[in-house]
Motif scaffolding. Structure first.
Motif, PDB file in Angstrom:
ATOM      1  N   CYS A 160       0.935  -1.344   0.176  1.00 55.19           N
ATOM      2  CA  CYS A 160      -0.034  -0.015   0.038  1.00 55.19           C
ATOM      3  C   CYS A 160       0.970   1.129   0.045  1.00 55.19           C
ATOM      4  O   CYS A 160       1.801   1.513   0.825  1.00 55.19           O
TER       5      CYS A 160
ATOM      6  N   SER B  93      -1.163  -7.829   2.099  1.00 53.77           N
ATOM      7  CA  SER B  93      -1.608  -6.895   1.302  1.00 53.77           C
ATOM      8  C   SER B  93      -2.744  -7.276   0.513  1.00 53.77           C
ATOM      9  O   SER B  93      -2.858  -8.481  -0.154  1.00 53.77           O
TER      10      SER B  93
ATOM     11  N   CYS C 123      -7.269  -0.185  -1.025  1.00 49.42           N
ATOM     12  CA  CYS C 123      -6.580  -1.262  -0.133  1.00 49.42           C
ATOM     13  C   CYS C 123      -7.674  -1.531   0.973  1.00 49.42           C
ATOM     14  O   CYS C 123      -8.484  -0.802   1.428  1.00 49.42           O
TER      15      CYS C 123
END
Length: 152
Positions: free
Chosen positions: A108, A122, A137
């Motif tokens: 991110c 992630s 995100c």
């Protein structure tokens, strides 16, 4: 005289990623860690292409990509094709579609995101907004342009 020659050597079994935009071949090698697979990798940069003028190409011997991995390539090369090769012949040709989510590929860009300080993988939600690929995100819920996530 019409002379057809191969610029990049043929492979017996494996995967060919074709029609990669010029300059994206190296990025794909890095992002997908293709050089660390233990398989022979052949790469061609700035090769002649009838449809695009020029292209990059990647050939990975002994590796068949699943659909999820192949579709992650669409973030870098939306018009690329992924060809499965068996005994020097194309046995399956896939066009790519953007995945709904992508995990464990990018970090991110938000330095305050929980994904940087916690033992989590992630994860981004992929959307197209006004023709531009955007990634949101999962943790900080911020949305980024594709390029800013790839370059992070």
């Amino acid at each position: 005289m019409n002379q057809n020659t191969l610029s990049v050597e043929a492979i017996k079994d494996g995967t060919v990623i074709d029609h990669i935009p010029v300059g994206q071949g190296l990025t794909i090698l890095r992002q997908f860690k293709l050089l660390h697979s233990g398989n022979a990798v052949t790469v061609g940069f700035n090769l002649s292409s009838q449809s695009n003028g020029s292209k990059d190409i990647i050939k990975i011997s002994g590796l068949l990509m699943d659909d999820a991995m192949a579709n992650r390539l669409a973030l870098f090369a939306p018009r690329a094709t992924v060809n499965d090769i068996a005994d020097f012949k194309v046995v399956r040709k896939r066009t790519l579609t953007l995945p709904d989510t992508i995990s464990e590929v990018f970090s991110c860009p938000n330095s305050n995101c929980a994904s940087h300080g916690e033992p989590v993988k992630s994860q981004f939600y992929v959307r197209i907004n006004h023709g531009e690929t955007r990634l949101r995100c999962h943790y900080c819920e911020k949305t980024f342009a594709r390029k800013s996530v790839i370059d992070a």
